[in-house]
Design a protein around this motif. Structure first.
Motif, PDB file in Angstrom:
ATOM      1  N   GLU A 140      -5.914 115.349  56.527  1.00  8.40           N
ATOM      2  CA  GLU A 140      -6.847 116.205  56.040  1.00  8.40           C
ATOM      3  C   GLU A 140      -8.157 115.659  56.297  1.00  8.40           C
ATOM      4  O   GLU A 140      -8.552 114.767  55.402  1.00  8.40           O
ATOM      5  N   GLY A 141      -8.854 115.724  57.358  1.00  8.00           N
ATOM      6  CA  GLY A 141     -10.441 115.238  57.562  1.00  8.00           C
ATOM      7  C   GLY A 141     -10.463 113.922  57.847  1.00  8.00           C
ATOM      8  O   GLY A 141     -11.343 112.905  57.569  1.00  8.00           O
ATOM      9  N   GLU A 142      -9.006 113.313  58.100  1.00  4.88           N
ATOM     10  CA  GLU A 142      -9.021 111.711  58.280  1.00  4.88           C
ATOM     11  C   GLU A 142      -9.132 111.450  59.992  1.00  4.88           C
ATOM     12  O   GLU A 142      -8.094 111.450  60.576  1.00  4.88           O
ATOM     13  N   VAL A 143     -10.366 111.427  60.358  1.00  6.48           N
ATOM     14  CA  VAL A 143     -10.974 111.065  61.822  1.00  6.48           C
ATOM     15  C   VAL A 143     -11.481 109.681  61.932  1.00  6.48           C
ATOM     16  O   VAL A 143     -12.428 109.623  61.029  1.00  6.48           O
ATOM     17  N   CYS A 144     -11.128 108.742  62.592  1.00  6.01           N
ATOM     18  CA  CYS A 144     -11.543 107.704  62.944  1.00  6.01           C
ATOM     19  C   CYS A 144     -12.461 107.467  64.014  1.00  6.01           C
ATOM     20  O   CYS A 144     -12.450 108.242  65.262  1.00  6.01           O
ATOM     21  N   THR A 145     -13.430 106.420  63.899  1.00  8.62           N
ATOM     22  CA  THR A 145     -14.413 106.347  65.146  1.00  8.62           C
ATOM     23  C   THR A 145     -14.029 105.212  65.733  1.00  8.62           C
ATOM     24  O   THR A 145     -14.043 105.367  66.870  1.00  8.62           O
ATOM     25  N   VAL A 146     -13.690 104.179  65.103  1.00 10.66           N
ATOM     26  CA  VAL A 146     -12.755 103.079  65.700  1.00 10.66           C
ATOM     27  C   VAL A 146     -11.436 102.684  65.007  1.00 10.66           C
ATOM     28  O   VAL A 146     -11.601 103.104  63.855  1.00 10.66           O
ATOM     29  N   SER A 147     -10.596 102.217  65.763  1.00 11.62           N
ATOM     30  CA  SER A 147      -9.342 101.731  65.305  1.00 11.62           C
ATOM     31  C   SER A 147      -8.770 100.468  66.011  1.00 11.62           C
ATOM     32  O   SER A 147      -9.359  99.827  66.996  1.00 11.62           O
ATOM     33  N   ARG A 148      -7.821  99.852  65.383  1.00  5.83           N
ATOM     34  CA  ARG A 148      -7.030  98.710  65.882  1.00  5.83           C
ATOM     35  C   ARG A 148      -6.059  99.048  66.822  1.00  5.83           C
ATOM     36  O   ARG A 148      -5.187 100.002  66.454  1.00  5.83           O
ATOM     37  N   GLY A 149      -5.864  98.144  67.913  1.00  5.87           N
ATOM     38  CA  GLY A 149      -4.979  98.587  69.035  1.00  5.87           C
ATOM     39  C   GLY A 149      -3.771  97.633  68.535  1.00  5.87           C
ATOM     40  O   GLY A 149      -2.572  97.653  69.173  1.00  5.87           O
ATOM     41  N   ASP A 150      -4.006  96.628  67.628  1.00  2.00           N
ATOM     42  CA  ASP A 150      -3.096  95.477  67.304  1.00  2.00           C
ATOM     43  C   ASP A 150      -2.047  95.876  66.271  1.00  2.00           C
ATOM     44  O   ASP A 150      -1.185  95.069  65.988  1.00  2.00           O
ATOM     45  N   VAL A 151      -1.958  97.118  65.811  1.00  2.00           N
ATOM     46  CA  VAL A 151      -1.060  97.594  64.409  1.00  2.00           C
ATOM     47  C   VAL A 151      -0.611  98.711  64.923  1.00  2.00           C
ATOM     48  O   VAL A 151      -1.110  99.701  65.587  1.00  2.00           O
ATOM     49  N   LYS A 152       0.789  98.944  64.360  1.00  2.00           N
ATOM     50  CA  LYS A 152       1.602 100.395  64.583  1.00  2.00           C
ATOM     51  C   LYS A 152       0.687 101.234  63.540  1.00  2.00           C
ATOM     52  O   LYS A 152       0.162 101.057  62.664  1.00  2.00           O
ATOM     53  N   PRO A 153       0.918 102.635  64.234  1.00  2.00           N
ATOM     54  CA  PRO A 153       0.261 103.761  63.410  1.00  2.00           C
ATOM     55  C   PRO A 153       0.736 103.643  62.022  1.00  2.00           C
ATOM     56  O   PRO A 153      -0.258 104.135  61.103  1.00  2.00           O
ATOM     57  N   GLY A 154       1.875 103.271  61.566  1.00  2.00           N
ATOM     58  CA  GLY A 154       2.361 103.270  60.028  1.00  2.00           C
ATOM     59  C   GLY A 154       1.754 102.070  59.363  1.00  2.00           C
ATOM     60  O   GLY A 154       2.363 102.058  58.061  1.00  2.00           O
ATOM     61  N   ALA A 155       1.119 101.137  59.816  1.00  2.87           N
ATOM     62  CA  ALA A 155       0.770  99.954  59.324  1.00  2.87           C
ATOM     63  C   ALA A 155      -0.362 100.216  57.922  1.00  2.87           C
ATOM     64  O   ALA A 155      -0.017  99.352  57.044  1.00  2.87           O
ATOM     65  N   ALA A 156      -0.828 101.262  58.014  1.00  6.34           N
ATOM     66  CA  ALA A 156      -1.838 101.363  56.955  1.00  6.34           C
ATOM     67  C   ALA A 156      -1.168 101.980  55.722  1.00  6.34           C
ATOM     68  O   ALA A 156      -0.387 102.883  55.698  1.00  6.34           O
ATOM     69  N   LEU A 157      -1.500 101.169  54.597  1.00  4.36           N
ATOM     70  CA  LEU A 157      -0.753 101.589  53.302  1.00  4.36           C
ATOM     71  C   LEU A 157      -1.690 102.314  52.419  1.00  4.36           C
ATOM     72  O   LEU A 157      -1.416 103.121  51.488  1.00  4.36           O
ATOM     73  N   LEU A 158      -3.055 102.256  52.527  1.00  2.00           N
ATOM     74  CA  LEU A 158      -3.729 102.816  51.741  1.00  2.00           C
ATOM     75  C   LEU A 158      -5.257 103.410  52.676  1.00  2.00           C
ATOM     76  O   LEU A 158      -5.319 103.185  53.483  1.00  2.00           O
ATOM     77  N   ARG A 159      -5.570 104.643  51.937  1.00  4.81           N
ATOM     78  CA  ARG A 159      -6.839 105.256  52.495  1.00  4.81           C
ATOM     79  C   ARG A 159      -8.025 105.438  51.450  1.00  4.81           C
ATOM     80  O   ARG A 159      -7.418 105.402  50.328  1.00  4.81           O
ATOM     81  N   ASN A 160      -8.906 105.624  51.840  1.00  3.92           N
ATOM     82  CA  ASN A 160     -10.101 105.791  50.730  1.00  3.92           C
ATOM     83  C   ASN A 160     -10.945 106.908  51.540  1.00  3.92           C
ATOM     84  O   ASN A 160     -11.540 106.991  52.421  1.00  3.92           O
ATOM     85  N   LEU A 161     -11.594 107.529  50.433  1.00  3.55           N
ATOM     86  CA  LEU A 161     -12.777 108.484  50.732  1.00  3.55           C
ATOM     87  C   LEU A 161     -14.090 107.786  50.117  1.00  3.55           C
ATOM     88  O   LEU A 161     -13.808 107.135  48.932  1.00  3.55           O
ATOM     89  N   SER A 162     -15.381 108.147  50.318  1.00  6.90           N
ATOM     90  CA  SER A 162     -16.433 107.754  49.798  1.00  6.90           C
ATOM     91  C   SER A 162     -17.520 108.723  49.929  1.00  6.90           C
ATOM     92  O   SER A 162     -17.444 109.272  50.906  1.00  6.90           O
ATOM     93  N   TYR A 163     -18.613 108.737  49.264  1.00  2.00           N
ATOM     94  CA  TYR A 163     -19.731 109.601  49.457  1.00  2.00           C
ATOM     95  C   TYR A 163     -20.422 109.069  50.816  1.00  2.00           C
ATOM     96  O   TYR A 163     -20.095 107.902  51.172  1.00  2.00           O
ATOM     97  N   GLY A 164     -21.085 110.081  51.428  1.00  2.00           N
ATOM     98  CA  GLY A 164     -21.899 109.708  52.503  1.00  2.00           C
ATOM     99  C   GLY A 164     -22.569 108.355  52.212  1.00  2.00           C
ATOM    100  O   GLY A 164     -23.079 108.079  51.321  1.00  2.00           O
ATOM    101  N   PRO A 165     -22.785 107.692  53.603  1.00  2.00           N
ATOM    102  CA  PRO A 165     -23.443 106.395  53.393  1.00  2.00           C
ATOM    103  C   PRO A 165     -24.984 106.811  52.846  1.00  2.00           C
ATOM    104  O   PRO A 165     -25.671 107.492  53.352  1.00  2.00           O
ATOM    105  N   PRO A 166     -25.528 105.737  51.914  1.00  5.78           N
ATOM    106  CA  PRO A 166     -26.965 105.999  51.346  1.00  5.78           C
ATOM    107  C   PRO A 166     -28.061 105.688  52.551  1.00  5.78           C
ATOM    108  O   PRO A 166     -27.609 105.105  53.527  1.00  5.78           O
ATOM    109  N   LYS A 167     -29.053 105.899  52.165  1.00 11.82           N
ATOM    110  CA  LYS A 167     -30.072 105.811  53.274  1.00 11.82           C
ATOM    111  C   LYS A 167     -30.334 104.174  52.913  1.00 11.82           C
ATOM    112  O   LYS A 167     -31.049 103.876  52.119  1.00 11.82           O
ATOM    113  N   ALA A 168     -29.929 103.493  53.995  1.00 10.39           N
ATOM    114  CA  ALA A 168     -30.290 101.994  53.732  1.00 10.39           C
ATOM    115  C   ALA A 168     -31.561 101.484  54.015  1.00 10.39           C
ATOM    116  O   ALA A 168     -32.270 101.984  54.915  1.00 10.39           O
ATOM    117  N   ASP A 169     -31.947 100.492  53.487  1.00 10.14           N
ATOM    118  CA  ASP A 169     -33.167  99.587  53.752  1.00 10.14           C
ATOM    119  C   ASP A 169     -32.768  98.790  54.911  1.00 10.14           C
ATOM    120  O   ASP A 169     -31.776  97.940  54.860  1.00 10.14           O
TER     121      ASP A 169
END
Length: 365
Positions: free
Chosen positions: A331-360
């Motif tokens: 649900e909503g998990e769309v990646c911009t970049v990913s690793r090609g050296d790991v299997k699809p099930g290698a990820a153990l955790l996922r996280n959400l965060s708020y949109g990136p702040p306006k950075a200096d």
């Protein structure tokens, strides 16, 4: 695990301290004053675990791994991957109660070896001085000044520790103090973490993970590496959590987050589930997918947590990530970049965060 804990979002402050009551440290009687030329071993050990002044100012920057001070010299420029204490040896204590030959680590706590005939307790190790090591390989002595079982899990013990500061020639708490945790304690965790954030098992060594560091926080969030769930060890989830907590995308020990950033963590084993209700700390409607995590760093990345350009991460670890097809993994998990050296099930955790702040721009380069 009860339902209320499962429903508890991991939208915790990255440097949230454990909500347990602190008890005064156990302190031996004051010993003789140190000599002008420096204390002898006997004098130094007598001074361990005495109350310390608060005149030194800790200056935490970013999210810490060990939760320890980078250097005893506050004016010395230091890298975020340095520490005054990374591990201690359990064999051959420098100072111990009569009859104690070593300590052993088991189930989140330290035990005296051999155990007292009257029965083992958490306080059996108090007063012990162990030989530790800093990130630069230099030796540092560490005294255990108190042992306090956690209120929510008596099997887990918080230790009040002090390390010998060779610069100030005083015993000092090596843990970084923050406003919400001004006198941080430490958890004993098996093995050693190096400067890249990688963990290595070491039967005779433990890490004193301070309350304000990622190693300790991930345990408090539910990922105790010595525990298991449905017959599966949580060690891998704990290590992946240390990467996630610090936004260590490249798996090189570099953090890419700001202090006190709010996130939501969830895993495939059900230790922590994705938050669905609004709380004081987290609003699910405002959060979006950031990354998926394995023990050696991110496996796929949608965006950065601190708002820096994604190209900067790709430059930091060239060849690690490649453009993703953009297929949703959940649900909503769309990646911009990913690793090609790991299997699809290698990820153990996922996280959400708020949109990136306006950075200096100057702060993210």
């Amino acid at each position: 695990m009860n339902a209320s804990f499962k429903a508890l979002p991991a939208c915790l402050f990255l440097l949230l301290s454990a909500r347990v009551q602190a008890a005064p440290p156990v302190a031996p009687k004051p010993g003789p004053t140190r000599s002008v030329t420096g204390p002898t071993d006997a004098e130094r050990y007598e001074r361990r675990c005495q109350s310390q002044t608060t005149q030194r100012i800790a200056r935490p920057q970013g999210t810490m791994l060990w939760g320890t001070k980078r250097s005893w010299d506050a004016e010395k420029p230091t890298d975020e991957r340095t520490s005054v204490l990374v591990s201690v040896a359990l064999d051959a204590p420098r100072q111990a109660e009569p009859g104690v030959k070593a300590l052993r680590f088991e189930g989140g706590r330290l035990w005296a070896v051999p155990a007292p005939e009257t029965g083992a307790t958490a306080s059996d190790v108090v007063g012990t001085v162990l030989q530790g090591t800093a990130s630069d390989g230099k030796p540092v002595e560490v005294a255990i000044c108190g042992a306090e079982p956690a209120a929510d899990d008596p099997g887990r013990v918080f230790y009040r520790i002090e390390a010998w500061n060779a610069v100030a020639r005083e015993w000092e708490n090596p843990c970084v103090a923050l406003d919400r945790s001004p006198a941080p304690r430490a958890l004993a965790v098996g093995g050693v973490w190096d400067a890249t954030g990688a963990h290595t098992d070491a039967p005779d060594r433990v890490t004193f993970a301070c309350e304000n560091g990622a190693i300790s926080k991930c345990i408090l969030w539910g990922y105790a590496p010595w525990a298991s769930r449905d017959g599966q060890s949580l060690a891998g989830l704990h290590q992946a959590c240390t990467r996630l907590a610090r936004a260590d995308y490249c798996g090189n020990g570099r953090s890419h987050t700001r202090q006190d950033t709010t996130i939501d963590i969830y895993d495939r084993m059900g230790v922590l589930e994705r938050a669905t209700e609004v709380t004081r700390e987290w609003d699910p409607a405002k959060g979006s997918f950031e990354a998926a995590w394995a023990p050696d760093g991110a496996t796929c990345l949608s965006r950065t947590r601190d708002g820096r350009a994604l190209d900067l991460i790709l430059q930091e670890c060239p060849g690690r990530f490649q453009a993703d097809a953009g297929d949703a993994r959940g649900e909503g998990e769309v990646c911009t970049v990913s690793r090609g050296d790991v299997k699809p099930g290698a990820a153990l955790l996922r996280n959400l965060s708020y949109g990136p702040p306006k950075a200096d721009p100057a702060s993210v380069r």
